[in-house]
Every structure is written in structure tokens, then in C-alpha cells.
Scaffold this active site. Structure first.
Site, PDB file in Angstrom:
ATOM      1  N   HIS A 118      79.211  73.636 -82.084  1.00  0.00           N
ATOM      2  CA  HIS A 118      79.658  75.004 -82.329  1.00  0.00           C
ATOM      3  C   HIS A 118      81.139  75.017 -82.691  1.00  0.00           C
ATOM      4  O   HIS A 118      81.577  75.802 -83.529  1.00  0.00           O
ATOM      5  CB  HIS A 118      79.420  75.883 -81.100  1.00  0.00           C
ATOM      6  N   ASP A 144      61.391  78.813 -72.515  1.00  0.00           N
ATOM      7  CA  ASP A 144      60.944  77.459 -72.850  1.00  0.00           C
ATOM      8  C   ASP A 144      60.261  76.771 -71.679  1.00  0.00           C
ATOM      9  O   ASP A 144      59.509  75.829 -71.895  1.00  0.00           O
ATOM     10  CB  ASP A 144      62.038  76.580 -73.486  1.00  0.00           C
ATOM     11  N   HIS A 162      65.861  77.702 -70.571  1.00  0.00           N
ATOM     12  CA  HIS A 162      65.712  79.121 -70.926  1.00  0.00           C
ATOM     13  C   HIS A 162      64.406  79.583 -70.288  1.00  0.00           C
ATOM     14  O   HIS A 162      63.441  78.812 -70.240  1.00  0.00           O
ATOM     15  CB  HIS A 162      65.491  79.330 -72.424  1.00  0.00           C
TER      16      HIS A 162
HETATM   17  C1  XLS Z   1      72.255  77.221 -79.630  1.00  0.00           C
HETATM   18  C2  XLS Z   1      72.811  77.125 -78.294  1.00  0.00           C
HETATM   19  C3  XLS Z   1      71.782  77.249 -77.187  1.00  0.00           C
HETATM   20  C4  XLS Z   1      72.444  77.558 -75.882  1.00  0.00           C
HETATM   21  C5  XLS Z   1      71.524  78.043 -74.817  1.00  0.00           C
HETATM   22  O1  XLS Z   1      72.849  76.825 -80.618  1.00  0.00           O
HETATM   23  O2  XLS Z   1      73.511  75.940 -78.193  1.00  0.00           O
HETATM   24  O3  XLS Z   1      71.016  76.103 -77.123  1.00  0.00           O
HETATM   25  O4  XLS Z   1      73.113  76.452 -75.389  1.00  0.00           O
HETATM   26  O5  XLS Z   1      70.937  79.240 -75.145  1.00  0.00           O
HETATM   27 NI    NI Z   2      74.322  75.159 -76.425  1.00  0.00          NI
HETATM   28 NI    NI Z   3      73.994  74.934 -80.214  1.00  0.00          NI
END
Ligand code: XLS
Ligand code: NI
Ligand code: NI
Length: 436
Positions: free
Chosen positions: A270, A103, A100
Site C-alpha cells: 500500500h 473468509d 475477516h
Molecule cells: C487489502 C488489504 C486487506 C486488509 C484487511 O488490500 O490489505 O487485506 O489488510 O482487510
Molecule cells: Ni492488508
Molecule cells: Ni493490501
């Protein structure tokens, strides 16, 4: 001075090795179905967890021991951290990384200052990529950490925040392009809602689509050829994230004319939060020709949040690789370890153990999936299960040459449908276990 002086390049030592700092299954150049493991798996290290996560949790401060990091938000610290990151990735032997904007480089007091900080770190990233041959799998922008994004970015009720997010993504696209990134990910960090009492959902979704169309336009304008991805996640940090799962993302992309421009970056944890398996999400994406990349991690069956653990479950990696291989493999995407070590695993060497484990688990998944495919019984079973559509009335249904009227005539004449055959779930589960 190296940050990991006692660790040299992680070698493949084979299944009998007892060396914890060696691969037992991942042999980069070993060929599977004519392609090297390296090319099938396209492993990627994430910058945010591996180099920025201090391992704090809601109940306690960070525990991570990172001797190379002075803990400051200075550009110098960010630059030396970047060099350490490449030492790590090179020693691990992963071909890719992902980051990102915020980061890798500190956020400044203004966007201008943040962009300047980013440029200073990108210079180091570029040099390190050149030195090591490690490539950028994808870049992304952090549109969720700063308080300005409290209501979201593209879906914020505050138009200035939308504009700020757009400016930030513009820059993130430029640096991803400059670094030769093979893709760019949109994870809608706070694109969702906390309560519907204050939310105009339709307007927010329209704005999100506008934002993505602008990104598509800008991508063309700068000649960036990388693949765009959208990363589904149902909740956390918001109560409901608009990109809640693969099917919701595909529907959104189709509704707003974006389906040709974005594929999906699917993350295991997720999928779990969405009440799906990763295999389900992969199959949904593949069926739509939108399987792009994966964020390889896992959750904890007992915990209801995004624990982002490293994947070690061979069933999981086998399922992932079966779906990925069936879809022809990841082209621009990769197996990106969006995963973090546990708060209790605070030593630098734990970063190696975690990644080695994930890479070996996926290498095993790959080999097992290839063996299942070579054996052919599973695919044949699934194929035969639908054989009633290969001829006769089924073929006519698939060809679209019959309608309700013809089908009524057909069944009236026949009297009853042909008998069903067993789904054989247990037999197939046993079959899979022959290979695990
Ligand atoms: C957060 C996401 C994040 C994305 C990138 O839960 O997984 O890490 O992969 O922004
Ligand atoms: Ni992710
Ligand atoms: Ni994630």
C-alpha cells in the site's frame, strides 16, 4: 487426517541448512537486544490469502490445489478448513493469525444467518486456539466483497448499507473479543470514490468518522480492550481510497477526534501504491506515536497493483525493523503476512515455502537492524547532523524562546549562516551494506 501429512513442525536449522522446509534465520527463542525473536516479530498468518485465495486473476480461474477444501460454501467445509488452518499455523510456528468475518465463515441469505454461520466457525477457532496456543492478532470485517457494498460501507450513499456495515462490525467486534483478539483492523475496502461527479466527499468523510466513533463506543460497551487500527491504502479497488496513506489517516483521525483511539496498520504494498516507501510510512506513524502493526508483503516494482507478494528483500525488512526497533517494537501489533503465493505456486507446500521465506527475511532484517544499532555509527551520524540545535540559537528555537525578531537580530549580527556539512548519503549507503 492431517492436511499436510509429509510436513512436520518447521525447525530452525541455521544458515548452513539446505533444507527448504527449515528456518535458516528465524530462531523463535534467540534473543536480540534482550527480547526473543518471537516477541520482536509476532508473526501472523492471514486467513484470507492463505486459506481462501483460489489464486485466480482477472484472466483466469483459480489454480490452487487444496485437497482439504470441497469448494462449497457450507459451514462444515468452513469448519474443517479452520482445522487445517491451525494445523498449518502450528507446523509453521507462527504465534498469531488474522481473519475477516466472511473468509472464515460463509455469508448467509440474511445477517442473522451469517451471524449463525460465523458463530459455528468461531466455536472451532476457539477450540483450535486452545489446542494449539495460537492467538488472534486481529479480526476485521469484510465490508467490500458483497454487491451491497458497491458504493462503500460507512461512506455509502445508501444509509441502509451504512447500517448493515455497522451491524456487521458489531458482530465482528464481538467475536474478536470472544477469541481474545489483541486488535481489530479497519481497512476501508471501498471507502472512497470512483468519480467525484457523483460524490459528496465531505458527507462521506463525516459518515466514516461517525462509523468509527460508533465502533469506539461499542468497544467500550462490551469491554473489548484490543487495539483499533486503521489500514492506509491509496487506491484499489476504488480510484481513490480516503485512508490513502499514513499522513492522510492521521489527519483524518485528528480532524474527527479519533486520534487517541486508533493506531495504524501499515502495509508495504500500500505504501508503494501511495508513492512512498514502507520506511516512510513507518516513520510518519512512529512520529505521531501511532505505529501499531504491519501487513508484511511487497509489490512488484514493474506492476502498479497490490500484488501482495511475500517479502524476501533484506533491505526492506532491515528498514522495517530499524524503524520498528527505534519506536520500541510492536506492542499489540505484529508482522502479519498479508501476502499470497503466486498463481503458478499452486501446491499446498508452496504455502510453507512462502511463509518460511517471509519469516526468515524478517529474522535477518531484525538481526541486521540490531547489528546496525549496536554499531551505533548510523544513529550517531543522524544525531550529530542536528547538533546545531543542541545549544545556542538552535536550542532557543527548539525551546520556543525566540521568534522572527530575535532570529533576525541574530543573523544580522552574524552576517551569514554557519557552513553546511555534507549529507553523506553514499557513505551511509555503504555503511548499511557492511551489514547486509
Ligand atoms: C487489502 C488489504 C486487506 C486488509 C484487511 O488490500 O490489505 O487485506 O489488510 O482487510
Ligand atoms: Ni492488508
Ligand atoms: Ni493490501
Amino acid at each position: 487426517m492431517p492436511a499436510f501429512p509429509d510436513i512436520s513442525r518447521i525447525a530452525f536449522e541455521g544458515a548452513k541448512s539446505k533444507n527448504p522446509l527449515a528456518f535458516k534465520h528465524y530462531d523463535a527463542n534467540e534473543k536480540v537486544e534482550g527480547r526473543t525473536m518471537k516477541d520482536w516479530l509476532r508473526f501472523s498468518v492471514v486467513y484470507w490469502h492463505t486459506f481462501r485465495n483460489r489464486l485466480s486473476d482477472p484472466f483466469g480461474a483459480g489454480t490452487a490445489i487444496r485437497p482439504w477444501d470441497d469448494g462449497s460454501e457450507s459451514v462444515e467445509n468452513a469448519q474443517s478448513r479452520a482445522r487445517v488452518a491451525f494445523e498449518f499455523i502450528e507446523k509453521l510456528g507462527a504465534p498469531y493469525y488474522a481473519f475477516h468475518d466472511r473468509d472464515v465463515a460463509p455469508e448467509g441469505a440474511t445477517l442473522r444467518e451469517s451471524n449463525k454461520n460465523l458463530d459455528a466457525v468461531v466455536k472451532v477457532l476457539k477450540a483450535e486456539q486452545k489446542r494449539t496456543g495460537v492467538k488472534l492478532l486481529w479480526g476485521t470485517a469484510c465490508l467490500f466483497a458483497h454487491p451491497r457494498y458497491a458504493h462503500g460501507a460507512a461512506t455509502s450513499c445508501n444509509a441502509d448499507v451504512f447500517a448493515y456495515g455497522a451491524a456487521q462490525v458489531k458482530k465482528a467486534l464481538e467475536v474478536t473479543h470472544e477469541l481474545g483478539g489483541e486488535g481489530y483492523v479497519f481497512w476501508g475496502g471501498r471507502e472512497g470514490y470512483a468519480t467525484l461527479w457523483n460524490t459528496n466527499m465531505k458527507r462521506e468523510l463525516d459518515h466514516l468518522a461517525k462509523f468509527l466513533h460508533m465502533a469506539v463506543d461499542y468497544k467500550k460497551a462490551i469491554g473489548f480492550k484490543g487495539q483499533f487500527y486503521i489500514e492506509p491504502k491509496p487506491k484499489e479497488p476504488t480510484k481513490h481510497q480516503y485512508d490513502s496513506d499514513a499522513a492522510a489517516c492521521l489527519n483524518f483521525l485528528r480532524e474527527y477526534g479519533l486520534i487517541d483511539h486508533l493506531k495504524l496498520n501499515l502495509e508495504t504494498n500500500h505504501a508503494t501504491l501511495a508513492g512512498h516507501t514502507m520506511q516512510h510510512e513507518l516513520e510518519v506513524a512512529a512520529a505521531a506515536g501511532a505505529l501499531g502493526s504491519i501487513d508484511a508483503n511487497t509489490g512488484d516494482a514493474m506492476l502498479g497493483w497490490d500484488t501482495d507478494q511475500f517479502p524476501t528483500d533484506i533491505y526492506l525488512t532491515t528498514q522495517c525493523m530499524l524503524s520498528i526497533m527505534k519506536a520500541g517494537g510492536l506492542t499489540t501489533g505484529g508482522v502479519n503476512f498479508d501476502a499470497k503465493v503466486r498463481r503458478e505456486s499452486f501446491e499446498p507446500v508452496d504455502l510453507f515455502h512462502a511463509h518460511i521465506g517471509g519469516m526468515d527475511a524478517f529474522a535477518r532484517g531484525l538481526k541486521i537492524a540490531a547489528a546496525i544499532r549496536a554499531d551505533g555509527r548510523l544513529a550517531k551520524f543522524v544525531h550529530d547532523r542536528y547538533s546545531s540545535y543542541d545549544s545556542g540559537v538552535g536550542a532557543k528555537i527548539e525551546a520556543g524562546s525566540v521568534g522572527f525578531k530575535e532570529l533576525e537580530t541574530y543573523i544580522l549580527k552574524k552576517g551569514e549562516a554557519a557552513p553546511n556539512t555534507s549529507g553523506r548519503q553514499e557513505m551511509l549507503e555503504n555503511l548499511i551494506n557492511e551489514f547486509i
